[in-house]
Design a protein around this motif. Structure first.
Motif, PDB file in Angstrom:
ATOM      1  N   LYS A 232       0.770  -1.351   0.058  1.00 44.35           N
ATOM      2  CA  LYS A 232       0.040   0.070  -0.013  1.00 44.35           C
ATOM      3  C   LYS A 232       0.876   1.407   0.047  1.00 44.35           C
ATOM      4  CE  LYS A 232      -4.296  -2.007   2.057  1.00 44.35           C
ATOM      5  NZ  LYS A 232      -5.106  -1.889   3.318  1.00 44.35           N
ATOM      6  N   TRP A 233       0.395   2.266  -0.664  1.00 40.49           N
ATOM      7  CA  TRP A 233       1.088   3.424  -0.670  1.00 40.49           C
ATOM      8  C   TRP A 233       0.563   4.218   0.778  1.00 40.49           C
ATOM      9  CZ3 TRP A 233       4.656   4.885  -4.181  1.00 40.49           C
ATOM     10  CH2 TRP A 233       4.956   3.998  -5.270  1.00 40.49           C
ATOM     11  N   VAL A 234       1.650   4.938   1.052  1.00 40.75           N
ATOM     12  CA  VAL A 234       1.348   5.903   2.464  1.00 40.75           C
ATOM     13  C   VAL A 234       0.829   7.082   2.201  1.00 40.75           C
ATOM     14  CG1 VAL A 234       2.357   6.639   4.517  1.00 40.75           C
ATOM     15  CG2 VAL A 234       3.185   4.538   3.450  1.00 40.75           C
ATOM     16  N   THR A 235      -0.370   7.526   2.575  1.00 38.35           N
ATOM     17  CA  THR A 235      -0.943   8.812   2.644  1.00 38.35           C
ATOM     18  C   THR A 235      -1.040   9.122   4.190  1.00 38.35           C
ATOM     19  OG1 THR A 235      -3.098   8.091   2.562  1.00 38.35           O
ATOM     20  CG2 THR A 235      -2.123   8.664   0.243  1.00 38.35           C
ATOM     21  N   GLY A 236      -1.147  10.719   4.313  1.00 40.61           N
ATOM     22  CA  GLY A 236      -1.279  11.469   5.457  1.00 40.61           C
ATOM     23  C   GLY A 236       0.034  11.289   6.395  1.00 40.61           C
ATOM     24  N   SER A 237       1.175  11.303   5.523  1.00 43.18           N
ATOM     25  CA  SER A 237       2.480  11.185   6.429  1.00 43.18           C
ATOM     26  C   SER A 237       3.412  12.485   6.716  1.00 43.18           C
ATOM     27  CB  SER A 237       3.510  10.459   4.982  1.00 43.18           C
ATOM     28  OG  SER A 237       4.814  10.869   5.314  1.00 43.18           O
ATOM     29  N   GLN A 238       3.564  12.477   7.894  1.00 42.90           N
ATOM     30  CA  GLN A 238       4.135  13.587   8.532  1.00 42.90           C
ATOM     31  C   GLN A 238       5.900  13.789   7.901  1.00 42.90           C
ATOM     32  OE1 GLN A 238       3.011  16.033  10.610  1.00 42.90           O
ATOM     33  NE2 GLN A 238       4.862  17.337   9.907  1.00 42.90           N
ATOM     34  N   GLY A 239       6.186  12.513   7.446  1.00 46.78           N
ATOM     35  CA  GLY A 239       7.700  12.841   6.617  1.00 46.78           C
ATOM     36  C   GLY A 239       7.328  13.372   5.373  1.00 46.78           C
ATOM     37  N   PHE A 240       6.327  13.174   4.777  1.00 45.73           N
ATOM     38  CA  PHE A 240       6.312  13.810   3.505  1.00 45.73           C
ATOM     39  C   PHE A 240       5.939  15.218   3.511  1.00 45.73           C
ATOM     40  CE2 PHE A 240       4.188  14.832  -0.607  1.00 45.73           C
ATOM     41  CZ  PHE A 240       4.532  13.877  -1.582  1.00 45.73           C
ATOM     42  N   ILE A 241       5.258  15.670   4.400  1.00 39.77           N
ATOM     43  CA  ILE A 241       5.190  17.077   4.857  1.00 39.77           C
ATOM     44  C   ILE A 241       6.735  17.797   5.049  1.00 39.77           C
ATOM     45  CG2 ILE A 241       4.118  18.947   6.323  1.00 39.77           C
ATOM     46  CD1 ILE A 241       1.580  17.142   6.531  1.00 39.77           C
ATOM     47  N   ASP A 242       7.333  16.996   6.279  1.00 40.20           N
ATOM     48  CA  ASP A 242       8.813  17.486   6.670  1.00 40.20           C
ATOM     49  C   ASP A 242       9.516  17.626   5.476  1.00 40.20           C
ATOM     50  OD1 ASP A 242       7.609  17.562   9.136  1.00 40.20           O
ATOM     51  OD2 ASP A 242       8.657  15.892   9.706  1.00 40.20           O
ATOM     52  N   SER A 243       9.683  16.642   4.332  1.00 38.59           N
ATOM     53  CA  SER A 243      10.434  16.745   3.370  1.00 38.59           C
ATOM     54  C   SER A 243      10.276  18.063   2.596  1.00 38.59           C
ATOM     55  CB  SER A 243      10.311  15.366   2.588  1.00 38.59           C
ATOM     56  OG  SER A 243      10.583  14.283   3.452  1.00 38.59           O
ATOM     57  N   LEU A 244       8.908  18.182   2.286  1.00 39.76           N
ATOM     58  CA  LEU A 244       8.589  19.360   1.568  1.00 39.76           C
ATOM     59  C   LEU A 244       9.075  20.730   2.176  1.00 39.76           C
ATOM     60  CD1 LEU A 244       5.012  18.381   0.034  1.00 39.76           C
ATOM     61  CD2 LEU A 244       7.348  18.362  -1.132  1.00 39.76           C
ATOM     62  N   ALA A 245       8.866  20.445   3.701  1.00 38.29           N
ATOM     63  CA  ALA A 245       8.938  22.018   4.493  1.00 38.29           C
ATOM     64  C   ALA A 245      10.515  22.036   4.119  1.00 38.29           C
ATOM     65  CB  ALA A 245       8.886  21.670   5.886  1.00 38.29           C
ATOM     66  N   PHE A 246      11.423  21.165   4.079  1.00 37.06           N
ATOM     67  CA  PHE A 246      12.825  21.328   3.985  1.00 37.06           C
ATOM     68  C   PHE A 246      12.989  22.163   2.401  1.00 37.06           C
ATOM     69  CE2 PHE A 246      17.205  20.369   2.275  1.00 37.06           C
ATOM     70  CZ  PHE A 246      17.855  20.408   3.364  1.00 37.06           C
ATOM     71  N   ILE A 247      12.461  21.593   1.637  1.00 33.87           N
ATOM     72  CA  ILE A 247      12.649  22.039   0.343  1.00 33.87           C
ATOM     73  C   ILE A 247      12.185  23.504   0.289  1.00 33.87           C
ATOM     74  CG2 ILE A 247      11.740  22.235  -2.088  1.00 33.87           C
ATOM     75  CD1 ILE A 247      11.769  19.214  -1.689  1.00 33.87           C
ATOM     76  N   GLU A 248      10.939  23.769   0.961  1.00 31.90           N
ATOM     77  CA  GLU A 248      10.275  25.351   1.026  1.00 31.90           C
ATOM     78  C   GLU A 248      11.330  26.463   1.841  1.00 31.90           C
ATOM     79  OE1 GLU A 248       6.290  27.061   2.609  1.00 31.90           O
ATOM     80  OE2 GLU A 248       7.337  25.837   4.130  1.00 31.90           O
ATOM     81  N   THR A 249      12.152  25.668   2.929  1.00 32.82           N
ATOM     82  CA  THR A 249      13.193  26.532   3.451  1.00 32.82           C
ATOM     83  C   THR A 249      14.234  26.772   2.524  1.00 32.82           C
ATOM     84  OG1 THR A 249      12.267  25.552   5.463  1.00 32.82           O
ATOM     85  CG2 THR A 249      14.667  26.587   5.354  1.00 32.82           C
ATOM     86  N   LEU A 250      14.713  25.963   1.940  1.00 37.89           N
ATOM     87  CA  LEU A 250      15.746  25.803   1.214  1.00 37.89           C
ATOM     88  C   LEU A 250      15.716  26.797   0.060  1.00 37.89           C
ATOM     89  CD1 LEU A 250      18.739  24.386   1.003  1.00 37.89           C
ATOM     90  CD2 LEU A 250      17.803  22.794  -0.857  1.00 37.89           C
ATOM     91  N   TYR A 251      14.715  26.766  -0.674  1.00 34.14           N
ATOM     92  CA  TYR A 251      14.179  27.863  -1.875  1.00 34.14           C
ATOM     93  C   TYR A 251      13.774  29.095  -1.351  1.00 34.14           C
ATOM     94  CZ  TYR A 251      15.241  24.294  -5.186  1.00 34.14           C
ATOM     95  OH  TYR A 251      15.815  23.502  -6.275  1.00 34.14           O
ATOM     96  N   GLY A 252      13.039  28.932  -0.209  1.00 34.41           N
ATOM     97  CA  GLY A 252      12.397  30.395   0.385  1.00 34.41           C
ATOM     98  C   GLY A 252      13.631  31.071   1.130  1.00 34.41           C
ATOM     99  N   GLU A 253      14.469  30.731   1.630  1.00 36.28           N
ATOM    100  CA  GLU A 253      15.399  31.625   2.065  1.00 36.28           C
ATOM    101  C   GLU A 253      16.814  31.779   1.014  1.00 36.28           C
ATOM    102  OE1 GLU A 253      17.236  29.906   5.717  1.00 36.28           O
ATOM    103  OE2 GLU A 253      15.132  29.783   6.615  1.00 36.28           O
ATOM    104  N   GLY A 254      16.410  31.555  -0.259  1.00 36.10           N
ATOM    105  CA  GLY A 254      17.396  31.760  -1.173  1.00 36.10           C
ATOM    106  C   GLY A 254      18.928  30.997  -1.202  1.00 36.10           C
ATOM    107  N   LEU A 255      18.695  30.047  -0.378  1.00 34.02           N
ATOM    108  CA  LEU A 255      19.886  29.110  -0.327  1.00 34.02           C
ATOM    109  C   LEU A 255      20.241  28.134  -1.402  1.00 34.02           C
ATOM    110  CD1 LEU A 255      19.190  28.005   3.568  1.00 34.02           C
ATOM    111  CD2 LEU A 255      20.585  29.873   2.595  1.00 34.02           C
ATOM    112  N   ALA A 256      19.188  27.808  -2.140  1.00 29.44           N
ATOM    113  CA  ALA A 256      19.303  27.006  -3.394  1.00 29.44           C
ATOM    114  C   ALA A 256      19.056  28.077  -4.584  1.00 29.44           C
ATOM    115  CB  ALA A 256      17.999  26.088  -3.462  1.00 29.44           C
ATOM    116  N   PRO A 257      19.293  27.295  -5.979  1.00 31.56           N
ATOM    117  CA  PRO A 257      19.169  28.367  -7.199  1.00 31.56           C
ATOM    118  C   PRO A 257      17.851  28.913  -7.247  1.00 31.56           C
ATOM    119  CG  PRO A 257      20.121  26.034  -7.474  1.00 31.56           C
ATOM    120  CD  PRO A 257      19.492  26.046  -5.994  1.00 31.56           C
ATOM    121  N   ALA A 258      17.662  30.015  -7.741  1.00 33.31           N
ATOM    122  CA  ALA A 258      16.299  30.916  -7.955  1.00 33.31           C
ATOM    123  C   ALA A 258      15.231  29.744  -8.564  1.00 33.31           C
ATOM    124  CB  ALA A 258      16.656  31.929  -8.779  1.00 33.31           C
TER     125      ALA A 258
END
Length: 449
Positions: A232-258
């Motif tokens: 079964k595929w996992v839904t409702g995953s906190q790990g999924f949200i946390d992983s996206l939050a890392f990406i949000e921080t990386l790009y949102g703070e200008g640490l990653a490429p524009a």
């Protein structure tokens, strides 16, 4: 999977190409001609070089059989699309082709791949292949349909000089995600015009957004994408949200490429060809194949990489578990189910993957060897100064779910990362949209949430 990317150049099947294939759907093609279809890009020529070498050797050993090489010059996604179009008719389906490991099961289900069990049973070199690597070509029915060319792992590649300029102690060995972000902030403060850290995201990067981005994060959480035991595929995953939050921080703070730069499908060329050699990027998640671009004869020759580049394992979210994480994929060679000459097609595959040719290919493409005799060969061990480090990461590695619906799931992950990196959606909303899409793909009965 090794990610290879280049300018998209879809190639139409020409009348001349069709003329070389038998017209009868019953015959499955001209038994005297073996059509070999594979990917070729500006940055990935190793397979073309291998087949150019094997073609005359095979034709000499098999009088009357002609090998027709048909490279598709396209990025990973467009190569898959073109290959799928070819597979839809016995008249255009190839005899031998280059197949990404994560597409094996879906293509077996579609009837595109030939069962190789009988041929492998008679091939005295099959025992040289790593048992784990063999699984990459196995389908749900337990049979083998593809033979691995090599495998890969992923970690962090970093610029020693930029980290030193930011006051970061070397060797850099981050133990948590927060340590990566803190180091990236130090680099950005010391060198505001540099790219501090890259994790691929968005649809243009294709599977790279999963394998060199989101997936490295997700598999370092306490959650998983897919439960193999329950299937079964996992839904409702906190790990999924946390992983996206890392990406949000990386790009949102200008640490990653524009984001507009990161969403350019050719960004990898800048990373390997300009940013690292020019001291413009401090770190990135990348694969074990990276030296293939910088070594002598590579697309972006840069002899100094041996001294300026450092490598580190990618940490789990909070240093939990094994403390490190990697993902592995790779590519295979398969024989088409509609081939008009299964024996000759397999013999070509076997010649291309014998020890001599596998050794040359693994060295040229900086692949982790899947043959034991290649893995222990001094030439292989001496060719790449980082091969030992990335081979050791196999201890921490994970493989993508080998299911027929994975390619569709991957596309939804890519969409989620793009929505977050561009600020269009929060991590929570993007994860909810992903969950809804997964249910639509696999059905309520095949998800955990």
């Amino acid at each position: 999977m090794r990610r290879t990317r280049a300018t998209i150049a879809m190639i139409a099947v020409t009348a001349a190409s069709l003329a070389l294939i038998g017209c009868s759907a019953d015959s499955g093609g001209d038994a005297d001609t073996i059509r070999v279809v594979y990917q070729k890009t500006d940055g990935f020529v190793a397979l073309d070089e291998l087949f150019q070498k094997v073609k005359p050797e095979f034709e000499e050993a098999n009088p009357g059989v002609t090998v027709e090489l048909e490279p598709i010059v396209a990025d990973e996604a467009d190569y898959a699309t073109k290959l799928a179009l070819m597979q839809q008719s016995p008249d255009t389906a190839p005899d031998v082709f280059y197949e990404d490991t994560f597409r094996v099961r879906s293509d077996v289900d579609a009837g595109y791949l030939l069962n190789l069990d009988d041929h492998l049973a008679e091939w005295d070199e099959w025992d040289q292949f790593n048992e784990g690597a063999k699984e990459a070509g196995r389908a749900d029915d337990g049979s083998i349909y593809a033979v691995p060319l090599g495998t890969d792992t992923r970690g962090i590649w970093y610029s020693k000089s930029l980290l030193e300029a930011a006051g970061v102690a070397l060797p850099w060995e981050p133990k948590t995600w927060d340590e990566i972000l803190e180091t990236a902030r130090q680099v950005k403060e010391a060198s505001p015009d540099k790219v501090a850290f890259n994790a691929y995201a968005g649809k243009p990067a294709g599977e790279g957004s999963v394998m060199q981005g989101f997936g490295m994060l997700m598999y370092g959480t306490d959650d998983t994408l897919y439960e193999a035991d329950s299937q079964k595929w996992v839904t409702g995953s906190q790990g999924f949200i946390d992983s996206l939050a890392f990406i949000e921080t990386l790009y949102g703070e200008g640490l990653a490429p524009a984001p507009d730069v990161a969403l350019d499908g050719s960004m990898w060329q800048k990373l390997f060809g300009e940013w690292f050699p020019g001291g413009q990027i401090a770190g990135t998640i990348e694969g074990s194949w990276s030296p293939s671009f910088w070594k002598q004869g590579g697309q972006y020759e840069w002899p100094e990489y041996v001294d300026d580049i450092g490598v580190a394992a990618f940490p789990t979210q909070n240093g939990q578990g094994d403390g490190a994480v990697s993902l592995s994929g790779g590519w295979t060679l398969a024989v088409g189910a509609n081939t008009g000459n299964a024996d000759a097609s397999f013999d070509f595959l076997a010649m291309a993957l014998n020890k001599e040719n596998a050794l040359e290919y693994n060295i040229a493409n900086s692949q982790i060897a899947v043959r034991s005799d290649v893995a222990s060969d001094p030439a292989y061990l001496e060719a790449n100064p980082f091969i030992g480090f990335f081979t050791d990461l196999v201890t921490y590695t994970h493989f993508r779910p080998a299911t027929a619906d994975y390619p569709q799931i991957s596309a939804e992950i890519q969409a989620a990362t793009e929505a977050v990196m561009t600020g269009q959606m929060s991590p929570e909303d993007a994860a909810a949209a992903y969950d809804e899409a997964v249910v639509g793909i696999v059905g309520e009965e095949n998800v955990t949430g």
